[in-house]
Scaffold this motif. Structure first.
Motif, PDB file in Angstrom:
ATOM      1  N   GLY A 116       1.104  -1.180  -0.099  1.00  0.00           N
ATOM      2  CA  GLY A 116       0.269  -0.030  -0.176  1.00  0.00           C
ATOM      3  C   GLY A 116       0.647   0.961  -0.237  1.00  0.00           C
ATOM      4  O   GLY A 116       1.649   1.175   0.763  1.00  0.00           O
ATOM      5  N   GLY A 117       0.427   1.515  -0.870  1.00  0.00           N
ATOM      6  CA  GLY A 117       1.587   3.545  -1.005  1.00  0.00           C
ATOM      7  C   GLY A 117       2.234   3.353  -2.308  1.00  0.00           C
ATOM      8  O   GLY A 117       3.774   3.601  -2.254  1.00  0.00           O
ATOM      9  N   CYS A 177     -12.899   8.500 -11.379  1.00  0.00           N
ATOM     10  CA  CYS A 177     -12.236   9.903 -10.341  1.00  0.00           C
ATOM     11  C   CYS A 177     -10.814  10.034 -10.742  1.00  0.00           C
ATOM     12  O   CYS A 177     -10.332  10.998  -9.911  1.00  0.00           O
ATOM     13  CB  CYS A 177     -12.703   9.289  -9.262  1.00  0.00           C
ATOM     14  N   GLY A 178     -10.353   8.986 -11.297  1.00  0.00           N
ATOM     15  CA  GLY A 178      -8.731   8.708 -11.694  1.00  0.00           C
ATOM     16  C   GLY A 178      -8.074   8.417  -9.817  1.00  0.00           C
ATOM     17  O   GLY A 178      -8.599   8.375  -9.565  1.00  0.00           O
ATOM     18  N   THR A 179      -7.010   8.718 -10.108  1.00  0.00           N
ATOM     19  CA  THR A 179      -5.891   8.911  -8.515  1.00  0.00           C
ATOM     20  C   THR A 179      -5.881   9.641  -8.070  1.00  0.00           C
ATOM     21  O   THR A 179      -6.475  11.042  -8.578  1.00  0.00           O
ATOM     22  CB  THR A 179      -4.928   8.248  -9.115  1.00  0.00           C
ATOM     23  N   ALA A 235       0.533  10.451  -2.617  1.00  0.00           N
ATOM     24  CA  ALA A 235      -0.404  10.428  -3.926  1.00  0.00           C
ATOM     25  C   ALA A 235      -0.741   9.717  -4.898  1.00  0.00           C
ATOM     26  O   ALA A 235       0.695   9.682  -5.863  1.00  0.00           O
ATOM     27  CB  ALA A 235      -1.010  11.721  -4.068  1.00  0.00           C
ATOM     28  N   GLY A 236      -0.972   9.037  -5.723  1.00  0.00           N
ATOM     29  CA  GLY A 236      -1.218   8.624  -6.584  1.00  0.00           C
ATOM     30  C   GLY A 236      -0.487   8.681  -7.971  1.00  0.00           C
ATOM     31  O   GLY A 236       0.323   8.102  -9.121  1.00  0.00           O
ATOM     32  N   PRO A 248      -4.983   4.974  -1.687  1.00  0.00           N
ATOM     33  CA  PRO A 248      -6.215   4.968  -1.247  1.00  0.00           C
ATOM     34  C   PRO A 248      -7.292   5.364  -2.947  1.00  0.00           C
ATOM     35  O   PRO A 248      -6.593   6.089  -3.104  1.00  0.00           O
ATOM     36  CB  PRO A 248      -6.941   5.527   0.095  1.00  0.00           C
ATOM     37  N   HIS A 249      -8.520   4.640  -2.960  1.00  0.00           N
ATOM     38  CA  HIS A 249      -8.915   5.938  -3.768  1.00  0.00           C
ATOM     39  C   HIS A 249      -9.583   6.913  -3.121  1.00  0.00           C
ATOM     40  O   HIS A 249      -9.467   7.758  -1.794  1.00  0.00           O
ATOM     41  CB  HIS A 249     -10.653   5.396  -3.759  1.00  0.00           C
TER      42      HIS A 249
END
Length: 265
Positions: free
Chosen positions: A41-42, A123-125, A146-147, A211-212
């Motif tokens: 994650g991340g 929504c994108g990232t 952030a994505g 995370p979304h």
């Protein structure tokens, strides 16, 4: 072990051979696979995949969110177009039988299997500004990356620049459109959910596991993402997916004609 000298540092580094972390690529990949990796994650990852490759993404805990960008390998100006993916197929929801389209009217990848049904093409990232506001930090190497920032890193390792990054699609965290046009976050597809994408062209794949952006939980919650890829064959005439819709058939024909001109069978 003393790492204060070059010899000590070398010996320490060599002693790590065979060590495994919870999130890392498996090299070489297990038999039958060309890519096997767990993305924390991340975290983020990237690969160039041959046409026909079957890319399987699995959410082992129910908390992964796989944000995906696709580029035609060697031709980054042909890239995933989330808007065309939605409007050409008259459907805002990703799932088995859907196609991931470029703005050239061609198929980059097809979704061949899906056990979860909760994904997002709208929504994108996440962005650094939004993550900083929500979590206190959105930088790529901070505690809540952030994505978009992770995509910038993955892109650079493939000769791409921030301007090359379009909106992404994401898997395992769903969004639905309400009658008034608002977006409702419907959450996880569940522990063990998996989706399989088939590369319909040679692809550069960028993945960010964050995370979304609509996830309402106050903390930065994102579980590991399992990635595996195996050789395969692209969709061909006679495959039910080829003729599933008139729009999809046209996109496959556009893809086949273009690749044939370039000598890619």
């Amino acid at each position: 072990m003393d790492t204060g000298t070059a010899h000590g540092a070398r010996d320490h580094a060599r002693a790590q051979q065979g060590a495994r972390a919870d999130a890392m690529p498996v090299v070489p990949a297990p038999d039958g696979l060309v890519w096997a990796e767990t993305v924390a994650g991340g975290g983020y990852t990237h690969r160039v995949l041959a046409r026909g490759t079957k890319l399987r993404l699995t959410d082992p805990t129910g908390d992964a969110c796989a944000h995906v960008l696709l580029f035609a390998a060697g031709r980054p100006w042909e890239r995933l177009n989330a808007a065309d993916t939605v409007k050409v197929q008259w459907n805002a929801y990703l799932g088995a039988g859907r196609l991931l389209l470029s703005d050239q009217g061609r198929v980059l990848a097809s979704v061949t299997a899906d056990t979860g049904g909760r994904h997002d093409a709208l929504c994108g990232t996440s962005t650094a500004v939004r993550n900083t506001a929500r979590y206190g930090d959105g930088s790529a190497h901070g505690p809540s990356p952030a994505g978009r920032e992770l995509f910038v890193l993955a892109a650079a390792k493939n000769g791409l620049e921030p301007r090359d990054l379009p909106p992404s699609v994401s898997f395992f965290q769903g969004v639905r459109v309400e009658p008034d046009g608002t977006l409702e976050f419907i959450g996880s597809a569940g522990r063990g959910s998996a989706v399989t994408l088939r590369a319909e062209q040679p692809l550069t794949v960028l993945l960010a596991n964050v995370p979304h952006p609509l996830d309402p939980r106050p903390g930065y919650v994102c579980g590991p993402l399992e990635v595996s890829a195996a050789p395969g064959a692209p969709t061909a005439p006679g495959d039910p997916l080829w003729d599933a819709t008139p729009e999809g058939r046209r996109a496959f024909l556009n893809t086949a004609e273009f690749l044939a001109c370039g000598g890619i069978a």
